[in-house]
Design a protein around this motif. Structure first.
Motif, PDB file in Angstrom:
ATOM      1  N   GLY A  91       0.614  -1.230   0.181  1.00 53.51           N
ATOM      2  CA  GLY A  91      -0.196  -0.214  -0.187  1.00 53.51           C
ATOM      3  C   GLY A  91       1.019   1.429  -0.195  1.00 53.51           C
ATOM      4  O   GLY A  91       2.109   0.889   0.222  1.00 53.51           O
ATOM      5  N   ILE A  92       0.347   2.015  -0.424  1.00 55.06           N
ATOM      6  CA  ILE A  92       0.692   3.540  -0.461  1.00 55.06           C
ATOM      7  C   ILE A  92      -0.016   4.673   0.443  1.00 55.06           C
ATOM      8  O   ILE A  92      -1.684   4.281   0.065  1.00 55.06           O
ATOM      9  CB  ILE A  92       1.525   4.279  -2.060  1.00 55.06           C
ATOM     10  N   TYR A  93       0.310   5.241   0.966  1.00 52.90           N
ATOM     11  CA  TYR A  93      -0.354   6.140   1.920  1.00 52.90           C
ATOM     12  C   TYR A  93       0.619   7.732   1.553  1.00 52.90           C
ATOM     13  O   TYR A  93       1.661   8.109   1.997  1.00 52.90           O
ATOM     14  CB  TYR A  93      -0.404   6.220   3.165  1.00 52.90           C
ATOM     15  N   PRO A  94      -0.198   8.061   0.962  1.00 52.14           N
ATOM     16  CA  PRO A  94       0.603   9.897  -0.011  1.00 52.14           C
ATOM     17  C   PRO A  94      -0.077  11.380   0.956  1.00 52.14           C
ATOM     18  O   PRO A  94      -1.483  11.258   1.540  1.00 52.14           O
ATOM     19  CB  PRO A  94       0.142  10.066  -1.111  1.00 52.14           C
ATOM     20  N   GLY A  95      -0.032  12.102   0.802  1.00 55.92           N
ATOM     21  CA  GLY A  95       0.362  13.002   1.318  1.00 55.92           C
ATOM     22  C   GLY A  95       0.986  14.499   1.301  1.00 55.92           C
ATOM     23  O   GLY A  95       2.535  13.995   0.753  1.00 55.92           O
ATOM     24  N   ILE A 134       4.266   1.848   1.975  1.00 55.49           N
ATOM     25  CA  ILE A 134       5.046   2.465   1.454  1.00 55.49           C
ATOM     26  C   ILE A 134       4.462   4.345   1.962  1.00 55.49           C
ATOM     27  O   ILE A 134       3.061   4.640   1.586  1.00 55.49           O
ATOM     28  CB  ILE A 134       5.505   2.868   0.234  1.00 55.49           C
ATOM     29  N   VAL A 135       4.631   5.791   2.455  1.00 57.58           N
ATOM     30  CA  VAL A 135       4.686   6.587   2.640  1.00 57.58           C
ATOM     31  C   VAL A 135       5.146   7.822   1.787  1.00 57.58           C
ATOM     32  O   VAL A 135       6.298   7.905   2.122  1.00 57.58           O
ATOM     33  CB  VAL A 135       4.123   7.244   4.819  1.00 57.58           C
ATOM     34  N   GLY A 136       4.057   7.829   1.514  1.00 55.45           N
ATOM     35  CA  GLY A 136       4.749   8.962   0.151  1.00 55.45           C
ATOM     36  C   GLY A 136       4.682  10.613   0.253  1.00 55.45           C
ATOM     37  O   GLY A 136       3.784  10.706   0.257  1.00 55.45           O
ATOM     38  N   VAL A 137       5.327  11.209   0.345  1.00 51.70           N
ATOM     39  CA  VAL A 137       5.562  12.592   0.557  1.00 51.70           C
ATOM     40  C   VAL A 137       5.593  13.284  -0.457  1.00 51.70           C
ATOM     41  O   VAL A 137       6.338  13.379  -1.152  1.00 51.70           O
ATOM     42  CB  VAL A 137       7.126  12.981   1.569  1.00 51.70           C
ATOM     43  N   LEU A 138       4.862  13.962  -0.802  1.00 54.95           N
ATOM     44  CA  LEU A 138       4.876  14.771  -2.123  1.00 54.95           C
ATOM     45  C   LEU A 138       5.276  16.468  -2.036  1.00 54.95           C
ATOM     46  O   LEU A 138       5.486  16.966  -1.618  1.00 54.95           O
ATOM     47  CB  LEU A 138       3.238  15.172  -2.268  1.00 54.95           C
ATOM     48  N   ASN A 185      -0.958  -1.889  -5.036  1.00 55.39           N
ATOM     49  CA  ASN A 185      -2.490  -1.763  -5.672  1.00 55.39           C
ATOM     50  C   ASN A 185      -3.131  -1.358  -4.539  1.00 55.39           C
ATOM     51  O   ASN A 185      -4.297  -1.349  -4.887  1.00 55.39           O
ATOM     52  CB  ASN A 185      -2.347  -3.008  -5.847  1.00 55.39           C
ATOM     53  N   VAL A 186      -2.804  -0.834  -3.672  1.00 53.43           N
ATOM     54  CA  VAL A 186      -3.721  -0.285  -2.706  1.00 53.43           C
ATOM     55  C   VAL A 186      -3.009   1.370  -2.392  1.00 53.43           C
ATOM     56  O   VAL A 186      -1.954   1.602  -1.877  1.00 53.43           O
ATOM     57  CB  VAL A 186      -3.974  -1.017  -0.943  1.00 53.43           C
ATOM     58  N   LEU A 187      -4.285   2.569  -2.328  1.00 56.31           N
ATOM     59  CA  LEU A 187      -3.686   3.723  -2.224  1.00 56.31           C
ATOM     60  C   LEU A 187      -4.199   3.967  -0.788  1.00 56.31           C
ATOM     61  O   LEU A 187      -5.734   3.798  -0.886  1.00 56.31           O
ATOM     62  CB  LEU A 187      -4.042   4.493  -2.965  1.00 56.31           C
ATOM     63  N   ILE A 188      -4.451   4.077   0.518  1.00 51.80           N
ATOM     64  CA  ILE A 188      -4.871   4.849   1.202  1.00 51.80           C
ATOM     65  C   ILE A 188      -5.006   6.257   1.562  1.00 51.80           C
ATOM     66  O   ILE A 188      -4.123   6.718   1.458  1.00 51.80           O
ATOM     67  CB  ILE A 188      -4.099   4.105   2.971  1.00 51.80           C
ATOM     68  N   ARG A 189      -6.468   6.490   1.877  1.00 55.15           N
ATOM     69  CA  ARG A 189      -6.472   7.824   2.462  1.00 55.15           C
ATOM     70  C   ARG A 189      -6.834   7.844   4.127  1.00 55.15           C
ATOM     71  O   ARG A 189      -8.604   7.358   3.854  1.00 55.15           O
ATOM     72  CB  ARG A 189      -7.461   8.749   1.509  1.00 55.15           C
ATOM     73  N   GLY A 190      -6.950   8.931   4.462  1.00 53.48           N
ATOM     74  CA  GLY A 190      -7.927   8.741   5.718  1.00 53.48           C
ATOM     75  C   GLY A 190      -9.212  10.079   5.589  1.00 53.48           C
ATOM     76  O   GLY A 190      -8.358  10.952   4.774  1.00 53.48           O
TER      77      GLY A 190
END
Ligand code: PNS
Length: 164
Positions: free
Chosen positions: A4-8, A32-36, A83-88
């Protein structure tokens, strides 16, 4: 294997983000925490500083890594083989923006599923913007961010004051 990725933006990371990171890390094998780095907004912290704070506050989570990215989130997800994109999701005001983003991402990359985690009630009011606003008045932010992040915010504000 579920990746999963958790972008923000994470400008800076708050207890609300950490709550989502912990809970999503329990749902996937690797997160994977993705920092924009190229957001239209001018961040308070550089992308390196935001990454560093995230690494520090997630160091106890063995299946979590932190990476920066620029461009489209789904391109980053593909690059990471996620394959998974996480958002809160905090409350109704988040919904329209998040729905639009999830639907757009689905059209561009249908193989990537967006999964929303409802933010814990405890953090439903919390945002990085609120934290910076409260900190700018030198008020207590210890219930919003970990001590490590609090220290970094304080340092930023004292540097800003020195310049002014
Ligand atoms: O923490 P944020 O600011 O709510 O995160 C927003 C983020 C980074 C997830 C979003 O702005 C994003 O995905 N930006 C990259 C560009 C993109 O992929 N946009 C979505 C298609 S419209």
């Amino acid at each position: 294997m579920k990746k999963g990725i958790y972008p923000g933006s994470f400008d800076p990371v708050t207890y609300g983000h950490i709550d989502v990171i912990r809970r999503s890390a329990a749902l996937v094998d690797e997160l994977i925490v993705g920092v924009l780095s190229n957001s239209g907004k001018t961040p308070m912290f550089t992308v390196e500083e935001r990454e560093e704070m995230l690494r520090e506050v997630t160091k106890g989570l063995p299946n979590v890594t932190v990476r920066s990215f620029s461009g489209l989130t789904v391109d980053f997800a593909r690059e990471m083989d996620a394959n998974v994109l996480i958002r809160g999701l905090r409350a109704i005001p988040d919904f329209e923006y998040e729905l639009n983003m999830a639907q757009t991402n689905h059209i561009i990359a249908p193989e990537i599923e967006t999964v929303f985690l409802m933010t814990s009630l405890k953090y439903s009011y919390l945002s990085s913007t609120t934290v910076k606003e409260v900190a700018s008045y030198d008020a207590d932010i210890s219930t919003f961010v970990p001590p490590y992040v609090e220290e970094k915010i304080r340092k930023k504000f004292s540097k800003k004051e020195e310049k002014e």
